[in-house]
Design an enzyme around this catalytic site. Sequence first.
Site, PDB file in Angstrom:
ATOM      1  N   LYS A   1       0.852  -1.203   0.000  1.00  0.00           N
ATOM      2  CA  LYS A   1       0.000   0.000   0.000  1.00  0.00           C
ATOM      3  C   LYS A   1       0.881   1.244   0.000  1.00  0.00           C
ATOM      4  O   LYS A   1       1.917   1.274   0.680  1.00  0.00           O
ATOM      5  CB  LYS A   1      -0.897  -0.037   1.248  1.00  0.00           C
ATOM      6  CG  LYS A   1      -1.929   1.075   1.308  1.00  0.00           C
ATOM      7  CD  LYS A   1      -2.849   0.880   2.514  1.00  0.00           C
ATOM      8  CE  LYS A   1      -3.916   1.948   2.611  1.00  0.00           C
ATOM      9  NZ  LYS A   1      -4.823   1.769   3.769  1.00  0.00           N
TER      10      LYS A   1
ATOM     11  N   SER B   1      -9.712   1.667   2.747  1.00  0.00           N
ATOM     12  CA  SER B   1      -8.876   2.451   1.858  1.00  0.00           C
ATOM     13  C   SER B   1      -7.802   1.629   1.138  1.00  0.00           C
ATOM     14  O   SER B   1      -7.229   2.097   0.160  1.00  0.00           O
ATOM     15  CB  SER B   1      -8.190   3.549   2.680  1.00  0.00           C
ATOM     16  OG  SER B   1      -7.368   2.963   3.669  1.00  0.00           O
TER      17      SER B   1
ATOM     18  N   SER C   1      -9.928  -0.666   6.971  1.00  0.00           N
ATOM     19  CA  SER C   1      -9.370  -0.539   5.623  1.00  0.00           C
ATOM     20  C   SER C   1      -8.633  -1.745   5.067  1.00  0.00           C
ATOM     21  O   SER C   1      -8.292  -1.761   3.894  1.00  0.00           O
ATOM     22  CB  SER C   1      -8.447   0.670   5.559  1.00  0.00           C
ATOM     23  OG  SER C   1      -9.232   1.820   5.365  1.00  0.00           O
TER      24      SER C   1
HETATM   25  N1  GLN Z   1     -13.234   4.002   6.096  1.00  0.00           N
HETATM   26  C1  GLN Z   1     -12.725   4.465   7.332  1.00  0.00           C
HETATM   27  C2  GLN Z   1     -12.387   5.933   7.208  1.00  0.00           C
HETATM   28  O1  GLN Z   1     -12.672   6.485   6.220  1.00  0.00           O
HETATM   29  C3  GLN Z   1     -11.528   3.653   7.746  1.00  0.00           C
HETATM   30  C4  GLN Z   1     -10.300   3.954   6.989  1.00  0.00           C
HETATM   31  C5  GLN Z   1      -9.127   3.115   7.368  1.00  0.00           C
HETATM   32  O2  GLN Z   1      -9.264   2.081   8.021  1.00  0.00           O
HETATM   33  N2  GLN Z   1      -7.958   3.586   6.999  1.00  0.00           N
HETATM   34  O3  GLN Z   1     -11.844   6.531   8.087  1.00  0.00           O
END
Ligand code: GLN
Length: 463
Positions: free
Chosen positions: A79, A154, A178
Amino acid sequence: MKLYELTISQAHRGLEKKEFSALELTNAYLEKIRKQDKKIFAYLTITEKLALKKAKEIDVLISKKEKLPLLAGIPAAIKDNILIEDIKCTAGSKILKNYIAPYDAGVIQKLKESGVIFLGKTNMDEFAMGSSCENSGFFPTKNPVDLERVPGGSSGGSAAAVAADMCIFALGSDTGGSIRLPASFCGVVGLKPTYGAVSRYGLIAMASSLDQIGPITKTVEDAKIVFEAIKGKDIMDSTSVDSKFKTPASAKASAGKQNLKIGIPKEYFIKGIDREVEKAVRRAIRKYEKLGAKIEEISLPHTEYALAAYYIIMPSEASSNLARYDGVRYGELREKFGKEVRKRIMLGTYTLSAGYYEAYYLRAQKIRTLIKQDFNKAFKKVDVILTPTSPTPAFKLGEKVTNPLTMYLSDIFTISVNLAGLPALSLPCGKAKGLPIGLQLIGNFFEEDKILETGQLFEDIKL
Ligand code: GLN
């Protein structure tokens, strides 16, 4: 079987038996990326030179008959918020579009020592803020199962790369879901480790008390292999703990079918959950029951406040972490921040301000403690907690961008786990109209082994 379809242990055996070389394996993936990524957009950077060089080095070691670690010669995707020395690292943001990482993240040092081959850096929501990969500052990634749908976020690029056979495994990061959400949307396996189990050194911070790096893989076995390789104390991250932490003695035994106690939290089967998702998860519960596991209904009463608490704590920490992008130390201008990032910086600055700190931030922290206590109580009764990973399968690109609340709701089943600091695994448990559904197994602190073994049981036995 094609080279790009192998799991880690299969590829390892093939390399050892010289059925193919590390260079052949790496080229098979690079070729696959060239062909397929034009449609999926999982990668932001391809590190071909680095990959080929490492593959040749591994082949030399193989020819000298050296005993190699399981991950030696295994092509992986990382990532783009995890630093690899001398490689561009953007965190999905235009503000970092020319940033070259000056050092290796702790997990990258470990993977390099294991002989992993890095194919490239994957797309993500900007600074890991999002659930669909549509907040990437560059382009959205598409779900390989259905190109009109999102891969989840994400870590969407990482999950899509694994699902489309454009790497054997990938690393993602999980602040509120994410790793698990994109794994479930793309039909692959994702593990969010216990807070502190894996070093965060060299992970571009979003919310430091919630972030964890973890593997996205094709099988539960592979998730275990990668987790074993990346876990452990790193002197550069004071919140990381020794890898020799013990899995409680009961973990192995009770993951065997007879003694396993699985808790089903009633708050997770709510209105609004897709019927097909509920059916698939209920089917999974029956499967465990047939294996001899004891199923018990439990209650996690503060679940309904988790999302609200998260959206106070996360932006508060992010507003402080992102203050370093002031346009002075990192080349680009602040105006290059995307909309979602600006929104969260403003929200976090507000909730931390003197006049509102007690009303918002402090209350959210209290809720966090209550959520943790709910889990503590539950784990006195059960070994593992089983829930859906997400209330729905992958949604269409563009479907939720205009309504942030519906987007935030995708994480309703994953967020409490981060607030409590627990480990959780998402694994495929069926399909709804051709779209993958994810099953979530939550474990007690540092009981990754137990959830992995429980997941393995599900994967192995076809009932
Ligand atoms: N979808 C969640 C957010 O927007 C979690 C994101 C993540 O785990 N990095 O904060």
